[in-house]
Design a protein around this motif. Sequence first.
Motif, mmCIF file in Angstrom:
data_model
loop_
_atom_site.group_PDB
_atom_site.id
_atom_site.type_symbol
_atom_site.label_atom_id
_atom_site.label_comp_id
_atom_site.label_asym_id
_atom_site.label_seq_id
_atom_site.Cartn_x
_atom_site.Cartn_y
_atom_site.Cartn_z
ATOM 1 N N PHE A 1 0.417 -1.076 -0.155
ATOM 2 C CA PHE A 1 0.010 -0.221 -0.054
ATOM 3 C C PHE A 1 0.565 1.009 0.050
ATOM 4 O O PHE A 1 1.957 0.974 0.729
ATOM 5 C CB PHE A 1 -0.623 0.425 1.046
ATOM 6 N N LEU A 2 0.796 2.075 -0.709
ATOM 7 C CA LEU A 2 1.278 3.374 -0.738
ATOM 8 C C LEU A 2 0.259 4.340 -0.607
ATOM 9 O O LEU A 2 -0.606 4.679 -0.736
ATOM 10 C CB LEU A 2 1.453 3.916 -1.979
ATOM 11 N N THR A 3 0.687 5.478 0.776
ATOM 12 C CA THR A 3 -0.278 5.867 1.728
ATOM 13 C C THR A 3 0.101 7.430 2.500
ATOM 14 O O THR A 3 1.420 7.345 1.415
ATOM 15 C CB THR A 3 -0.323 5.188 3.064
ATOM 16 N N GLU A 4 -0.033 8.335 2.157
ATOM 17 C CA GLU A 4 0.349 9.545 2.439
ATOM 18 C C GLU A 4 0.633 9.180 3.697
ATOM 19 O O GLU A 4 2.015 10.791 3.438
ATOM 20 C CB GLU A 4 -1.304 10.749 3.109
ATOM 21 N N ASN A 5 1.048 8.025 5.282
ATOM 22 C CA ASN A 5 1.613 8.368 6.208
ATOM 23 C C ASN A 5 3.580 7.616 5.558
ATOM 24 O O ASN A 5 2.665 6.486 4.481
ATOM 25 C CB ASN A 5 0.962 8.236 7.709
ATOM 26 N N GLU A 6 4.121 7.646 6.107
ATOM 27 C CA GLU A 6 5.015 6.726 6.046
ATOM 28 C C GLU A 6 4.850 5.337 6.553
ATOM 29 O O GLU A 6 5.241 4.730 5.502
ATOM 30 C CB GLU A 6 5.957 7.115 7.405
ATOM 31 N N GLY A 7 3.559 5.345 6.714
ATOM 32 C CA GLY A 7 3.080 3.731 7.417
ATOM 33 C C GLY A 7 2.615 3.853 8.116
ATOM 34 O O GLY A 7 1.379 5.100 8.102
ATOM 35 N N LEU A 8 2.389 2.524 9.504
ATOM 36 C CA LEU A 8 1.407 2.968 10.103
ATOM 37 C C LEU A 8 1.736 3.298 11.055
ATOM 38 O O LEU A 8 2.557 3.134 11.875
ATOM 39 C CB LEU A 8 0.483 1.284 10.626
ATOM 40 N N ILE A 9 0.914 4.335 11.536
ATOM 41 C CA ILE A 9 1.414 5.549 13.319
ATOM 42 C C ILE A 9 0.240 5.126 14.248
ATOM 43 O O ILE A 9 -0.448 4.572 14.208
ATOM 44 C CB ILE A 9 1.146 6.683 13.162
ATOM 45 N N ASP A 10 1.358 4.865 15.234
ATOM 46 C CA ASP A 10 0.408 4.678 16.919
ATOM 47 C C ASP A 10 0.484 6.044 17.046
ATOM 48 O O ASP A 10 0.173 7.281 16.903
ATOM 49 C CB ASP A 10 1.507 3.803 17.399
ATOM 50 N N THR A 11 -0.535 6.065 18.453
ATOM 51 C CA THR A 11 -1.235 6.567 19.431
ATOM 52 C C THR A 11 0.040 7.993 19.342
ATOM 53 O O THR A 11 -0.607 8.913 20.009
ATOM 54 C CB THR A 11 -2.188 6.129 20.036
ATOM 55 N N GLU A 12 1.231 7.639 19.696
ATOM 56 C CA GLU A 12 2.530 8.534 19.873
ATOM 57 C C GLU A 12 2.914 9.470 19.001
ATOM 58 O O GLU A 12 3.545 10.413 18.382
ATOM 59 C CB GLU A 12 3.154 7.746 20.896
ATOM 60 N N GLY A 13 2.344 9.122 17.424
ATOM 61 C CA GLY A 13 3.690 9.683 16.461
ATOM 62 C C GLY A 13 4.581 8.416 15.615
ATOM 63 O O GLY A 13 5.086 9.288 14.814
ATOM 64 N N LYS A 14 4.469 7.421 16.225
ATOM 65 C CA LYS A 14 5.327 6.558 15.960
ATOM 66 C C LYS A 14 5.614 5.709 14.803
ATOM 67 O O LYS A 14 4.572 5.043 14.901
ATOM 68 C CB LYS A 14 6.286 6.325 16.725
ATOM 69 N N LEU A 15 6.723 5.645 13.737
ATOM 70 C CA LEU A 15 6.500 4.561 13.157
ATOM 71 C C LEU A 15 5.760 3.067 13.263
ATOM 72 O O LEU A 15 6.941 3.161 14.529
ATOM 73 C CB LEU A 15 6.857 4.776 11.790
ATOM 74 N N LEU A 16 4.836 2.021 13.232
ATOM 75 C CA LEU A 16 4.814 0.775 13.584
ATOM 76 C C LEU A 16 6.113 -0.041 11.943
ATOM 77 O O LEU A 16 5.030 0.000 11.703
ATOM 78 C CB LEU A 16 3.512 0.409 13.630
ATOM 79 N N ARG A 17 7.197 -0.377 12.810
ATOM 80 C CA ARG A 17 7.608 -0.807 11.479
ATOM 81 C C ARG A 17 7.523 -2.496 11.292
ATOM 82 O O ARG A 17 7.499 -3.005 10.241
ATOM 83 C CB ARG A 17 9.226 -0.885 11.956
ATOM 84 N N ASN A 18 7.554 -2.970 12.750
ATOM 85 C CA ASN A 18 6.801 -4.319 12.368
ATOM 86 C C ASN A 18 5.261 -4.962 13.157
ATOM 87 O O ASN A 18 5.643 -4.475 14.130
ATOM 88 C CB ASN A 18 7.955 -5.407 12.574
ATOM 89 N N ILE A 19 4.485 -6.056 12.886
ATOM 90 C CA ILE A 19 3.549 -5.636 13.412
ATOM 91 C C ILE A 19 2.888 -7.149 12.440
ATOM 92 O O ILE A 19 3.457 -7.524 11.514
ATOM 93 C CB ILE A 19 1.977 -4.636 12.489
ATOM 94 N N ASN A 20 2.895 -8.245 13.242
ATOM 95 C CA ASN A 20 2.475 -9.538 13.183
ATOM 96 C C ASN A 20 0.639 -9.378 12.946
ATOM 97 O O ASN A 20 -0.259 -8.280 13.581
ATOM 98 C CB ASN A 20 2.821 -11.034 14.715
ATOM 99 N N SER A 21 0.382 -10.496 12.517
ATOM 100 C CA SER A 21 -1.664 -10.266 12.579
ATOM 101 C C SER A 21 -2.285 -10.346 14.124
ATOM 102 O O SER A 21 -3.049 -9.630 14.010
ATOM 103 C CB SER A 21 -2.005 -11.802 11.959
ATOM 104 N N GLU A 22 -1.828 -10.660 15.177
ATOM 105 C CA GLU A 22 -2.194 -10.127 16.151
ATOM 106 C C GLU A 22 -2.369 -8.637 16.758
ATOM 107 O O GLU A 22 -3.366 -8.833 16.960
ATOM 108 C CB GLU A 22 -1.283 -11.460 17.246
ATOM 109 N N LYS A 23 -1.468 -8.258 17.034
ATOM 110 C CA LYS A 23 -1.303 -6.735 16.821
ATOM 111 C C LYS A 23 -2.224 -6.194 16.072
ATOM 112 O O LYS A 23 -2.899 -5.091 16.029
ATOM 113 C CB LYS A 23 0.260 -6.543 16.664
ATOM 114 N N LEU A 24 -2.338 -6.624 14.779
ATOM 115 C CA LEU A 24 -3.519 -5.923 13.326
ATOM 116 C C LEU A 24 -4.819 -6.327 14.118
ATOM 117 O O LEU A 24 -5.188 -5.296 14.062
ATOM 118 C CB LEU A 24 -3.176 -6.383 12.376
ATOM 119 N N SER A 25 -4.885 -7.694 14.730
ATOM 120 C CA SER A 25 -6.281 -7.526 15.217
ATOM 121 C C SER A 25 -6.919 -5.926 15.971
ATOM 122 O O SER A 25 -7.759 -5.981 16.680
ATOM 123 C CB SER A 25 -6.529 -8.662 16.050
ATOM 124 N N GLU A 26 -5.988 -6.090 17.210
ATOM 125 C CA GLU A 26 -6.134 -5.648 18.320
ATOM 126 C C GLU A 26 -6.068 -3.896 17.846
ATOM 127 O O GLU A 26 -6.928 -2.375 18.181
ATOM 128 C CB GLU A 26 -4.812 -5.595 18.875
#
Length: 436
Positions: free
Chosen positions: A206-231
Amino acid sequence: MVLSHIDSVKLFRNSAPYINAHRGKTFVVVFGGEAVEDKNFGNIINDIALLNSLGVRLVLVHGARPQIDQRIALRGLDKRFHENIRLTNKDTLESVKDAAGSVRSQIEARLTMGLANSPMHGSQIRVCSGNLVVAMPIGVRDGVDFEHTGLVRRIDKDGISDHLDDGSIVLLPPMGYSSTGEVFNLSHEDVATQTAIALNADKLVFLTENEGLIDTEGKLLRNINSEKLSEMLSEPHFKPQRTILQAIEDTLHAGVPRCHCVSYQRDGAMLQELFTRDGAGSLVSQRHYEQLRQARIEDVGGILQLIKPLEEKGILVKRSRERLEAEIERFTLIERDGMVVACAALYPYPNERCAELACVATHPDYRGKNRGERLLNAVKDYAINSGLDSIFVLTTVTAHWFQEQGFIPDNIENLPESKKQLYNFQRNSKVFTLNL
């Protein structure tokens, strides 16, 4: 930043393993109409051409939402949505066809350019499109008729595969066609998801506006597994990205091993994500039945059993059960069906803004599957989030592996003072440092 000659050569050499790994693989790359209008889109086209020249089988799925909105406004029509899905009547459908056709032509034209002294020179890319997506109507929901807004019913897997086998790039617009000859306005996320699943693709990007998926503190989440994704899907913070997150989850559950989110605004982000160890965006992967996690006190026995053979060979410094119990919070491990198959420990030196990586071990039966790299990446993320600048390691046997991971030879004199005092000259360990 301008790279020196040596840096350029080093970067190219470090990309070689990824070039070999990606050749012949199928990637579905998806981007919205916003990306097409961005000033960096010309660079994205050049990068797509490079991927094609390196033997990557590419399916591009594009959106056209801002372009559709522009044409609706020019026609004096109202934008109508229900549950964040556009309602497409006959008049709106004309705007959809006009916008999607215009965007598709623009992308095809850019991919056809072969001007001398440009990155596209000599590329000779073939771009194929057509009635490769079979659609069906959404129908009536909550009493609302979506009319010509549809869902993907089927992907012409064989048709797309034939084009890919010929070396062509396949371009799919956000439209589909029914067996009765109707045209439907589709979500480009839906088209990309179903295409990746049908082709059993190796990656969905996915090419998105942000660098990637950003957490609540504004940090880039670099590695995510499917369990974290569900959360993440249940967290209000990620509601604006829910469509993409849901598409990624559906794709992973269907067997596509990896999905990426990178910025369409940052020049070279996609190449950096695909051809460097650290990447540039977010990587979301299927959940391993091997779990990477922080060690707990009940893991002491498993870690002792893992490291004992290496201690007996003199590869690792011996640790008593008492010491291990006291330092257990320093350990990260990989557990496979209740068995500790790999571990590593990190000992910070906050005053010197560095940390020691120690007790890196992998069970002999589970080597060669990048488990050491996974542990190292987790430790690096922890060190970076802790505000540290570097990681050092002392080793007598595994120097080559650490150098392959980016560590460089260092001097004993550069160790933290307290560590120098404990240095065992009889072991004569070599020092390596990784700058974060």
